[in-house]
Scaffold this motif. Sequence first.
Motif, short mmCIF file in Angstrom:
data_model
loop_
_atom_site.label_atom_id
_atom_site.label_comp_id
_atom_site.label_asym_id
_atom_site.label_seq_id
_atom_site.Cartn_x
_atom_site.Cartn_y
_atom_site.Cartn_z
N ALA A 687 -25.69 48.98 -6.99
CA ALA A 687 -24.76 49.99 -7.60
C ALA A 687 -25.44 51.20 -6.75
N TYR A 688 -24.75 52.48 -7.25
CA TYR A 688 -24.74 53.66 -6.53
C TYR A 688 -25.96 54.39 -6.99
N VAL A 689 -27.09 54.79 -6.42
CA VAL A 689 -28.03 55.32 -6.81
C VAL A 689 -27.41 56.84 -6.52
N SER A 690 -27.67 57.56 -7.86
CA SER A 690 -27.31 58.98 -8.03
C SER A 690 -28.31 59.99 -8.15
N GLY A 691 -29.43 59.40 -8.64
CA GLY A 691 -30.52 60.60 -8.98
C GLY A 691 -31.94 59.91 -8.66
N ILE A 692 -32.91 60.52 -8.13
CA ILE A 692 -34.14 59.97 -8.25
C ILE A 692 -35.13 61.21 -8.65
N ALA A 693 -35.94 61.01 -9.37
CA ALA A 693 -36.67 61.89 -10.18
C ALA A 693 -38.41 61.48 -9.89
N LEU A 694 -39.17 62.50 -9.80
CA LEU A 694 -40.79 62.11 -9.53
C LEU A 694 -41.24 62.95 -10.90
N GLY A 695 -42.26 62.00 -11.64
CA GLY A 695 -42.98 62.66 -12.42
C GLY A 695 -44.28 63.28 -11.97
N GLY A 696 -45.36 63.09 -12.69
CA GLY A 696 -46.73 63.70 -12.15
C GLY A 696 -47.44 63.27 -10.93
N SER A 697 -46.80 62.22 -10.51
CA SER A 697 -47.06 61.84 -9.02
C SER A 697 -46.09 60.70 -8.36
#
Length: 823
Positions: A687-697
Amino acid sequence: MKRKYILTLILLFLSTSIILILYCILPKNEPRNAWDQYLLGEYKKMPVGADNPDMAALQNYYMTIDPELKSVPNERLYEAYKYTRKLQSGNPIKPTSLEWTETGSNMGGRTRAIMLDPKDPDYKKVWAGSVTGGLWYNNDIYSNNSGWQVVDDFWPNLSISCMAYDPNDPNTMYAGTGECQTARFIYRESSGVGIGIWKSSDDGETWEIIPSTEDFKYISDLKVRDEDGSSVIYAGVVSGFYHGINFQSEPNDGLYRSLDGGNTWEQVLPDIIGEDLPYAPACIEIGPGGRIFVGTMKNLDGNGGATILYSDQGTIGSWTIFDDYEEIIQDDPDRPIPGRVIIACALSDEDRVYALIGAGYLNSANFNFAQGRYILRSNNGGQSWTQRNLPGGDPFWANLSWHAFIAAVSPSDPDDLYVGGKDVWKTTNGGFFWSHVSDWELMYSGGGDDYVHCDQHEQIYIDNSSSKMLLGCDGGVFYTANASSGNPVFQEKNKGYNTLQFYTCDIYPVTGTNYFVGGLQDNGTLLFTGDPLDVNDMIDVGDGAYCFFDETEPQIMITSTYYNVYTIFYNWNFYDQTGIDGTGVFINPADYDSKNNILYANAVNFDNTYPNRILRISGIPNNPNNQLINLYTGLNTYFSHVKVSPYAPEGTSTLFLGSQNGRLFRVDNAQSNPDVTEISTDDLPVAYVSGIALGGSEDILLVTFTNYGVPSVWQSYNGGTGWEDISGNLPDMPIRWCLYHPQNNKMVMLATEIGIWTTDDASQGEVLWEPEAGIPNVRVDMLQMRTTDNTVLAATHGRGLMYTTWDYDPFTLIWGIRSSPAI
């Protein structure tokens, strides 16, 4: 013999092992490669180019398509709306619910419905329907100080197409849903399928969907006629093509007549000649003598367009059909497809009627383009018609006649006619000579007396005055007080009409200073510095795409338009233009590395030109250097998401890239010689990757997907070695962006097709998500956060920019004061 037997066993073992290895590998690669190839084949059919300002609609379609169905199951969105409202009504006032603030706007979005309030004797109160922002009213349209008020941000459908009121009971109003005008296989996609007709019996205070209309997918027009003291409703009901599938109104298309306020209906139009289906109405007009006129549009089978019908009774068997121009158009080698018909009646002469008729053709991608081919006039109430001259002498005065096509006759002069296509035109002699009275391109220079936004959808005179007129267009509502003049002066009437459709946004990095920038449909890129947005805040043209503030040098700002064209601003002033025009896609994924002054963007076109490449622009702002970098990922489609890591070693850039088939990549040393590592596993959906977020590392990663029919939110605590589905109780709907709270990795915020959803604990097994009650149930495309003061900015596609403070309160989370929704 023994040695030969052993050799045979060894060969058998090796061949079996190879088969097993291939069996394990193929499930991972084959579905993703097959999906890539399917998308590539579809993209190659698209009319790619910056001259098609609605490529974003097709881009959005393939972002949300169900991979199994290869279409978008729109009915699931309605179910998701109902589920969302159930959760919101169950927690009407949450102790820690976020408080969202609108930036305010004096600009509007696409508006197809304008209606005068019948209970206001001065005709000051006006209603307006936006195709993505819902229903609104303004208590004094003449006053520059009077703003628009939204009726209800939480309706399950915010696509309003038409309105009407009961002439015998002005407390009763109706609003039709669904944008049928663009629900065809064309590059500009409809803003939404409808859910029937809204009805109010208390002057617009409360509204309910009429149950008998729930199978009416698109309401093209509404009128209520006084028939001997009885109020009879006429509803144009049509079917349409939306998100890859046909939506057929039930029981079928037609003009539906109701004698009992919408409880029951009867279809009254005749069948299309040679067919067993009724005509599909595009327009309903009632002349001063009570005669009902219907202009048609082609149905899903492509039949019945370019036809005019009229009846004095409005009943079955009472209709006269005029379809001469359907045959004329079919014989035209250049524009052989009969199109939409718009009717305008002269109130001062019941015999005078005008008709606009569109005609078109199929291009190489099978898209139906159409223009305003004919303008007809009748001097005998529709019995016969004569052809008039075209504005500008060319059909391209209405270059999108399936979309932007309207007319209105002066209440006092049957020769005084306004028409609208891309701009507004006027004749004072019944169509012999035309004046071009508006110029939409003035939006790029602050507007002016001739400014009306492009693409005209509604024109109505006020209180039978030949001077006062309201106009609805892709830029909201406009007004003129001297419509009878040969040179009318137009005014924008969009105070508070916050129906803007944003794709992107960013926040000024200085703590406490709420300056925002955002790219949006048809209205360029706007800069918000405190006052409500207006046309003077436009800093870039076209459809606005990704935009950025430099977090370490806030005097640097970057905007973009389609296909990787970037503008650099320094201290708010134009500084330079860069990028490689023609690379990338329409609203092109990108991100900016403020530490190293490098912008990274997808460079792959829809048709896979520049495969596997990203655009790297270093040396911003003084010496921009554009390079196309091959990452050798083996993809056949464009990179769907670009995320710069804030944790890269000093002097280097680390990227996380998403794809349309679910593959994820980490790119180290992106600033020089990129080192690419795939971090996706078999578990992630195709499927279509719409968002990538990084946490504390960089070990803590969150990934979202926009497709229907797949688990939409995934999390990794080991940098992508393993992934866990944390979709929890989310309904089946597109998830478009994601954020971790910078002070707590358990707290997550999502931008979705139905507002914003949050959780306070993304680490638990079955994650519980809550819809935020303080923001409308509208599509949200992007979220950005200023971590120094926890300010979050949301780019909504229909309700402008909204922002909040997303505080972290350990006490609240420990003691569970923030409630969890019931499942």
